[in-house]
Design an enzyme around this catalytic site. Structure first.
Site, short mmCIF file in Angstrom:
data_model
loop_
_atom_site.label_atom_id
_atom_site.label_comp_id
_atom_site.label_asym_id
_atom_site.label_seq_id
_atom_site.Cartn_x
_atom_site.Cartn_y
_atom_site.Cartn_z
N ASP A 101 6.90 2.97 -0.65
CA ASP A 101 6.09 3.27 -1.84
C ASP A 101 6.89 3.23 -3.12
O ASP A 101 8.05 3.63 -3.17
CB ASP A 101 5.43 4.64 -1.68
CG ASP A 101 4.39 4.65 -0.58
OD1 ASP A 101 3.45 3.84 -0.68
OD2 ASP A 101 4.51 5.44 0.36
N GLU A 109 -7.69 5.79 3.10
CA GLU A 109 -6.34 5.97 3.63
C GLU A 109 -5.77 7.27 3.07
O GLU A 109 -5.67 7.43 1.86
CB GLU A 109 -5.47 4.79 3.22
CG GLU A 109 -4.06 4.81 3.78
CD GLU A 109 -3.23 3.60 3.33
OE1 GLU A 109 -2.09 3.48 3.81
OE2 GLU A 109 -3.72 2.80 2.49
#
Length: 239
Positions: free
Chosen positions: A58, A47
Site C-alpha cells: 500500500d 474490501e
C-alpha cells in the site's frame, strides 16, 4: 450456501465496483456510515482491510489510514466484528484483505473459522506466497465456501501464474502496474495490455486495481476487466 461474490458476479450487471476501506479508519462507526453511502450508490463488493503496521503493498494514503486505525486501538477482533456487522446490515459481498502476519498470529485454521463466522466471502493476502506449504490453507478457505483471491501483476512469471490459477477462485485481482497502491491520473497502456493477456488465459472474472480514481478510468477499464477496485481514492474523498 452460495457465495455472495458468485451471486453478484453472475448477475446481469456487466461491470462492478469494489470499494476498499480500512477497518477503524476513521473509526468503526465511521466505517458503517461510509459503507452506507457506498451501498446507496450501488456498491455490492466491499474490501475490508485489517489494519497492519507494515502494509507493504500500500501507498501513503492507505498506509496512513492503517496507522491511524491502529492508533485508534482497532484490533483484529474489531475487524471481524465490523465485517459481520456490515454483512448483516447491507447486501454485500465481503472480501477481507490482510497481510500474512495476521493469519500466522491467529493460526490458519482459526483464521478460516473467524472469516466464516464473520460472513467473509473472499480473502486477499498479497504477501502470502503461493507455495505447496500454504496450499492446504487456500484449500481450507474453499472448503469453508470462502474464495482465496490472488493478486497478480505485470511481469509475473507465466509458470507461477499457471500455478496460482490452479487454486484461485472467485476472481483474480490484477494490478495495473508493478508497485504499490495510490491514485494515478491515467491508466498505463501496459496495464491494459496485461488485462488483455490475462483475459486470454483465464475464465475467472478479473478485478483491476492500483491507481483507479476517475469515472473515465473506470469506463476505460470496463472493456478489459469485470471489477474496478477503488481504494486510495475513496480515502482521499473522505479526507
Amino acid at each position: 450456501m452460495s457465495n455472495q461474490i458468485d451471486r453478484i458476479l453472475n448477475s446481469h450487471q456487466t461491470h462492478h465496483i469494489m470499494n476498499h476501506i480500512v477497518a477503524g479508519y476513521p473509526s468503526l462507526a465511521g466505517n458503517e456510515t461510509i459503507v452506507e453511502s457506498m451501498t446507496a450508490a450501488g456498491t455490492g463488493l466491499l474490501e475490508i482491510q485489517i489494519p497492519f503496521s507494515d502494509p507493504m503493498a500500500d501507498g501513503n494514503t492507505i498506509l496512513k489510514a492503517n496507522h491511524d486505525a491502529l492508533r485508534n486501538g482497532t484490533s483484529i477482533d474489531d475487524s471481524f466484528f465490523l465485517a459481520r456487522t456490515l454483512k448483516d446490515r447491507f447486501d454485500l459481498a465481503i472480501v477481507l484483505m490482510t497481510y500474512a502476519n495476521i493469519p500466522f498470529k491467529l493460526g490458519f485454521e482459526s483464521f478460516i473459522t473467524r472469516c466464516s463466522q464473520s460472513g467473509v466471502d473472499g480473502v486477499i493476502i498479497p504477501d502470502l506466497p503461493f507455495d505447496s506449504e500454504f496450499r492446504s490453507f487456500f484449500l481450507g478457505l474453499k472448503k469453508a465456501n470462502i474464495h482465496p483471491i490472488f493478486v497478480v501483476s505485470p511481469r509475473m512469471d507465466p509458470s507461477r501464474l499457471t500455478q496460482i490459477l490452479s487454486v484461485a477462485s472467485g476472481f483474480i485481482y490484477a494490478t495495473l502496474k508493478v508497485g504499490i497502491t495510490g491514485e494515478r491520473k491515467t491508466v498505463e497502456r501496459s496495464g491494459l495490455d496485461f488485462l488483455t493477456s490475462l483475459r486470454q488465459q483465464i475464465a475467472l472474472p478479473i478485478a483491476a486495481g492500483f491507481g483507479i480514481s476517475t469515472v473515465l478510468q473506470v469506463q476505460e477499464i470496463e472493456n478489459y476487466a469485470d471489477i474496478s477496485v477503488i481504494g486510495s481514492h475513496m480515502i482521499n474523498l473522505y479526507n
